[in-house]
Design a protein around this motif. Structure first.
Motif, PDB file in Angstrom:
ATOM      1  N   ARG A   1      -6.165  14.611   9.506  1.00 23.10           N
ATOM      2  CA  ARG A   1      -7.638  14.621   9.488  1.00 23.10           C
ATOM      3  C   ARG A   1      -8.230  13.221   9.337  1.00 23.10           C
ATOM      4  NH1 ARG A   1      -9.226  19.836   5.774  1.00 23.10           N
ATOM      5  NH2 ARG A   1      -7.689  21.273   6.637  1.00 23.10           N
ATOM      6  N   GLY A   2      -7.388  12.185   9.327  1.00 20.95           N
ATOM      7  CA  GLY A   2      -7.875  10.814   9.216  1.00 20.95           C
ATOM      8  C   GLY A   2      -8.067  10.318   7.801  1.00 20.95           C
ATOM      9  N   TYR A   3      -7.771  11.144   6.801  1.00 18.32           N
ATOM     10  CA  TYR A   3      -7.989  10.722   5.412  1.00 18.32           C
ATOM     11  C   TYR A   3      -7.077   9.556   5.012  1.00 18.32           C
ATOM     12  CZ  TYR A   3     -10.592  15.101   4.896  1.00 18.32           C
ATOM     13  OH  TYR A   3     -11.480  16.132   5.031  1.00 18.32           O
ATOM     14  N   ALA A   4      -5.846   9.574   5.466  1.00 17.69           N
ATOM     15  CA  ALA A   4      -4.909   8.498   5.088  1.00 17.69           C
ATOM     16  C   ALA A   4      -5.372   7.156   5.639  1.00 17.69           C
ATOM     17  CB  ALA A   4      -3.497   8.827   5.561  1.00 17.69           C
ATOM     18  N   ILE A   5      -5.772   7.133   6.899  1.00 19.16           N
ATOM     19  CA  ILE A   5      -6.231   5.868   7.494  1.00 19.16           C
ATOM     20  C   ILE A   5      -7.490   5.381   6.790  1.00 19.16           C
ATOM     21  CG2 ILE A   5      -7.116   4.793   9.608  1.00 19.16           C
ATOM     22  CD1 ILE A   5      -5.232   6.755  11.124  1.00 19.16           C
ATOM     23  N   GLU A   6      -8.413   6.297   6.530  1.00 27.54           N
ATOM     24  CA  GLU A   6      -9.646   5.924   5.828  1.00 27.54           C
ATOM     25  C   GLU A   6      -9.338   5.360   4.444  1.00 27.54           C
ATOM     26  OE1 GLU A   6     -13.760   8.071   4.282  1.00 27.54           O
ATOM     27  OE2 GLU A   6     -12.508   9.097   5.762  1.00 27.54           O
ATOM     28  N   ALA A   7      -8.421   5.988   3.723  1.00 24.29           N
ATOM     29  CA  ALA A   7      -8.062   5.512   2.384  1.00 24.29           C
ATOM     30  C   ALA A   7      -7.361   4.160   2.443  1.00 24.29           C
ATOM     31  CB  ALA A   7      -7.178   6.548   1.688  1.00 24.29           C
ATOM     32  N   VAL A   8      -6.452   3.986   3.397  1.00 30.28           N
ATOM     33  CA  VAL A   8      -5.750   2.702   3.546  1.00 30.28           C
ATOM     34  C   VAL A   8      -6.748   1.593   3.862  1.00 30.28           C
ATOM     35  CG1 VAL A   8      -4.104   1.401   4.971  1.00 30.28           C
ATOM     36  CG2 VAL A   8      -3.495   3.676   4.096  1.00 30.28           C
ATOM     37  N   HIS A   9      -7.691   1.855   4.758  1.00 35.91           N
ATOM     38  CA  HIS A   9      -8.722   0.847   5.063  1.00 35.91           C
ATOM     39  C   HIS A   9      -9.513   0.474   3.817  1.00 35.91           C
ATOM     40  CE1 HIS A   9      -8.412   0.115   9.335  1.00 35.91           C
ATOM     41  NE2 HIS A   9      -8.357   1.415   9.583  1.00 35.91           N
ATOM     42  N   ALA A  10      -9.866   1.448   2.989  1.00 36.01           N
ATOM     43  CA  ALA A  10     -10.604   1.162   1.757  1.00 36.01           C
ATOM     44  C   ALA A  10      -9.779   0.290   0.815  1.00 36.01           C
ATOM     45  CB  ALA A  10     -11.011   2.463   1.068  1.00 36.01           C
ATOM     46  N   VAL A  11      -8.487   0.576   0.707  1.00 36.94           N
ATOM     47  CA  VAL A  11      -7.604  -0.222  -0.147  1.00 36.94           C
ATOM     48  C   VAL A  11      -7.502  -1.649   0.386  1.00 36.94           C
ATOM     49  CG1 VAL A  11      -5.189  -0.507  -0.872  1.00 36.94           C
ATOM     50  CG2 VAL A  11      -6.302   1.717  -1.068  1.00 36.94           C
ATOM     51  N   LEU A  12      -7.397  -1.807   1.701  1.00 34.29           N
ATOM     52  CA  LEU A  12      -7.300  -3.149   2.293  1.00 34.29           C
ATOM     53  C   LEU A  12      -8.588  -3.945   2.091  1.00 34.29           C
ATOM     54  CD1 LEU A  12      -5.375  -2.386   5.598  1.00 34.29           C
ATOM     55  CD2 LEU A  12      -4.464  -3.360   3.467  1.00 34.29           C
ATOM     56  N   ARG A  13      -9.749  -3.288   2.219  1.00 31.04           N
ATOM     57  CA  ARG A  13     -11.017  -3.981   1.965  1.00 31.04           C
ATOM     58  C   ARG A  13     -11.083  -4.480   0.525  1.00 31.04           C
ATOM     59  NH1 ARG A  13     -12.936   0.278   5.106  1.00 31.04           N
ATOM     60  NH2 ARG A  13     -13.648   1.435   3.269  1.00 31.04           N
ATOM     61  N   ASP A  14     -10.658  -3.635  -0.422  1.00 28.97           N
ATOM     62  CA  ASP A  14     -10.647  -4.023  -1.832  1.00 28.97           C
ATOM     63  C   ASP A  14      -9.640  -5.146  -2.085  1.00 28.97           C
ATOM     64  OD1 ASP A  14     -11.406  -3.532  -4.691  1.00 28.97           O
ATOM     65  OD2 ASP A  14      -9.283  -3.014  -4.827  1.00 28.97           O
ATOM     66  N   ALA A  15      -8.481  -5.070  -1.438  1.00 27.02           N
ATOM     67  CA  ALA A  15      -7.446  -6.096  -1.612  1.00 27.02           C
ATOM     68  C   ALA A  15      -7.968  -7.457  -1.184  1.00 27.02           C
ATOM     69  CB  ALA A  15      -6.200  -5.727  -0.816  1.00 27.02           C
ATOM     70  N   LYS A  16      -8.740  -7.479  -0.120  1.00 25.43           N
ATOM     71  CA  LYS A  16      -9.283  -8.747   0.373  1.00 25.43           C
ATOM     72  C   LYS A  16     -10.483  -9.202  -0.457  1.00 25.43           C
ATOM     73  CE  LYS A  16     -10.908 -11.060   4.506  1.00 25.43           C
ATOM     74  NZ  LYS A  16     -11.086 -10.978   5.956  1.00 25.43           N
ATOM     75  N   ALA A  17     -11.452  -8.320  -0.663  1.00 19.36           N
ATOM     76  CA  ALA A  17     -12.703  -8.705  -1.317  1.00 19.36           C
ATOM     77  C   ALA A  17     -12.557  -8.931  -2.816  1.00 19.36           C
ATOM     78  CB  ALA A  17     -13.771  -7.641  -1.056  1.00 19.36           C
ATOM     79  N   ARG A  18     -11.985  -7.994  -3.513  1.00 24.03           N
ATOM     80  CA  ARG A  18     -11.919  -8.074  -4.980  1.00 24.03           C
ATOM     81  C   ARG A  18     -10.693  -8.821  -5.476  1.00 24.03           C
ATOM     82  NH1 ARG A  18      -9.643  -5.152  -9.150  1.00 24.03           N
ATOM     83  NH2 ARG A  18      -8.767  -3.635  -7.688  1.00 24.03           N
ATOM     84  N   LEU A  19      -9.550  -8.567  -4.839  1.00 23.36           N
ATOM     85  CA  LEU A  19      -8.290  -9.154  -5.308  1.00 23.36           C
ATOM     86  C   LEU A  19      -7.946 -10.464  -4.614  1.00 23.36           C
ATOM     87  CD1 LEU A  19      -6.247  -5.835  -5.432  1.00 23.36           C
ATOM     88  CD2 LEU A  19      -7.285  -7.049  -7.379  1.00 23.36           C
TER      89      LEU A  19
ATOM     90  N   VAL B   1       0.848  -1.179   0.000  1.00 19.06           N
ATOM     91  CA  VAL B   1       0.000   0.000   0.000  1.00 19.06           C
ATOM     92  C   VAL B   1       0.889   1.235   0.000  1.00 19.06           C
ATOM     93  CG1 VAL B   1      -0.291   0.177   2.519  1.00 19.06           C
ATOM     94  CG2 VAL B   1      -2.066   1.037   1.004  1.00 19.06           C
ATOM     95  N   GLY B   2       0.519   2.184  -0.835  1.00 20.18           N
ATOM     96  CA  GLY B   2       1.235   3.443  -0.889  1.00 20.18           C
ATOM     97  C   GLY B   2       0.247   4.585  -0.834  1.00 20.18           C
ATOM     98  N   TYR B   3       0.667   5.701  -0.269  1.00 19.24           N
ATOM     99  CA  TYR B   3      -0.217   6.849  -0.174  1.00 19.24           C
ATOM    100  C   TYR B   3       0.604   8.112   0.003  1.00 19.24           C
ATOM    101  CZ  TYR B   3       0.666   5.619   4.673  1.00 19.24           C
ATOM    102  OH  TYR B   3       1.284   5.265   5.843  1.00 19.24           O
ATOM    103  N   ALA B   4       0.018   9.203  -0.403  1.00 24.27           N
ATOM    104  CA  ALA B   4       0.603  10.527  -0.202  1.00 24.27           C
ATOM    105  C   ALA B   4      -0.547  11.529  -0.281  1.00 24.27           C
ATOM    106  CB  ALA B   4       1.643  10.840  -1.269  1.00 24.27           C
TER     107      ALA B   4
END
Length: 147
Positions: free
Chosen positions: A82-100, A71-74
């Motif tokens: 403001r919590g945006y990075a954590i929220e985005a990382v969680h979304a990426v992890l959900r997709d990594a598990k469910a879709r990928l 996972v990468g982010y900037a």
């Protein structure tokens, strides 16, 4: 993307991608995130506010030196804390598990980037040593999470 990739924090912690013009930015997107999506089914995506204002990037990257996708982010500095990075990382992890159907995801953090390390730890990643991504690159911190 032009502004983000030239932020001092991006240059210090991620590296200089040589993006100096809008044409460079278009090339970076085509050769990087868009090519990754075509090749692997994942890549870096734009993170936007509900208004549509872009605030950063987040997604999965496949590096030759790593067994797992990482996972990468900037984010633009005015949106830090403001919590945006954590929220985005969680979304990426959900997709990594469910879709990928990935079982594990990695992340790398340069020395001195304590805020990025905190984001990963809040998201459930655990430190698991250090790695050198290229022969001429410095060692950086490696994190992993089981999905």
């Amino acid at each position: 993307i032009l502004g983000l990739l030239n932020e001092p924090s991006f240059l210090r912690h991620i590296g200089d991608k040589g993006v100096r013009t809008e044409d460079d930015a278009r090339r970076y997107l085509a050769d990087g995130p868009m090519a990754s999506h075509a090749r692997h089914g994942f890549g870096l995506d734009c993170v936007e506010l509900p208004s549509g204002e872009p605030i950063g990037i987040c997604g999965l990257v496949k590096r030759p030196a790593l067994e797992d996708a990482d996972v990468g982010y900037a984010f633009l500095p005015r949106y830090w804390g403001r919590g945006y990075a954590i929220e985005a990382v969680h979304a990426v992890l959900r997709d990594a598990k469910a879709r990928l159907a990935l079982e594990r995801v990695a992340a790398v953090v340069s020395d001195g980037n304590a805020s990025s390390a905190r984001v990963l730890e809040k998201a459930g990643f655990r430190p698991c040593g250090r790695i050198q991504l290229a022969a001429d690159a410095p060692e950086i911190n490696l994190y992993r999470i089981d999905l």
